[in-house]
Design a protein around this motif. Structure first.
Motif, PDB file in Angstrom:
ATOM      1  N   THR A  64       0.836  -1.202   0.000  1.00 47.63           N
ATOM      2  CA  THR A  64       0.000   0.000   0.000  1.00 47.63           C
ATOM      3  C   THR A  64       0.872   1.253   0.000  1.00 47.63           C
ATOM      4  O   THR A  64       2.086   1.188   0.243  1.00 47.63           O
ATOM      5  N   HIS A  65       0.237   2.391  -0.254  1.00 49.90           N
ATOM      6  CA  HIS A  65       0.971   3.668  -0.228  1.00 49.90           C
ATOM      7  C   HIS A  65       1.574   3.910   1.154  1.00 49.90           C
ATOM      8  O   HIS A  65       2.702   4.400   1.267  1.00 49.90           O
ATOM      9  N   ILE A  66       0.827   3.571   2.193  1.00 49.99           N
ATOM     10  CA  ILE A  66       1.323   3.763   3.558  1.00 49.99           C
ATOM     11  C   ILE A  66       2.519   2.868   3.822  1.00 49.99           C
ATOM     12  O   ILE A  66       3.525   3.300   4.392  1.00 49.99           O
ATOM     13  N   GLU A  67       2.450   1.633   3.409  1.00 46.11           N
ATOM     14  CA  GLU A  67       3.577   0.713   3.604  1.00 46.11           C
ATOM     15  C   GLU A  67       4.796   1.169   2.816  1.00 46.11           C
ATOM     16  O   GLU A  67       5.929   1.086   3.308  1.00 46.11           O
ATOM     17  N   THR A  68       4.572   1.689   1.619  1.00 49.04           N
ATOM     18  CA  THR A  68       5.672   2.194   0.802  1.00 49.04           C
ATOM     19  C   THR A  68       6.320   3.404   1.462  1.00 49.04           C
ATOM     20  O   THR A  68       7.554   3.503   1.538  1.00 49.04           O
ATOM     21  N   ALA A  69       5.487   4.327   1.963  1.00 49.62           N
ATOM     22  CA  ALA A  69       6.011   5.516   2.640  1.00 49.62           C
ATOM     23  C   ALA A  69       6.764   5.125   3.903  1.00 49.62           C
ATOM     24  O   ALA A  69       7.839   5.664   4.188  1.00 49.62           O
ATOM     25  N   LYS A  70       6.218   4.177   4.644  1.00 46.74           N
ATOM     26  CA  LYS A  70       6.875   3.715   5.873  1.00 46.74           C
ATOM     27  C   LYS A  70       8.230   3.107   5.551  1.00 46.74           C
ATOM     28  O   LYS A  70       9.234   3.394   6.219  1.00 46.74           O
TER      29      LYS A  70
END
Length: 80
Positions: A2-8
């Motif tokens: 997900t975008h959140i996992e990628t950003a993290k």
């Protein structure tokens, strides 16, 4: 991913990496007083250095807890 996992994952990859260096910011009583006026938090421990020196173990007035993140914004803007 997900975008959140990628950003993290991207942020975690930066751990230990210097992001930038800025000039020091001196926090003085005038800055604390201005913050007190803005937030309507005029407790004496923040705005009365003489009383704070006499009645607390801190040796003078202390900055507001919510004041702490404020200089971070100025530092970040200087790094951009």
């Amino acid at each position: 991913m997900t975008h959140i996992e990628t950003a993290k994952a991207a942020m975690e990859a930066q751990i230990g990496t210097e992001v930038g260096v800025s000039n020091w910011i001196t926090v003085d009583q005038a800055m604390i007083d201005d913050f007190a006026k803005t937030t309507h938090d005029d407790q004496w421990i923040h705005i009365d250095p003489e009383r704070a020196k006499a009645e607390t173990p801190f040796g003078g007035a202390i900055a507001h807890g919510f004041f702490d993140p404020e200089p971070c914004v100025a530092v970040c803007l200087r790094l951009l």
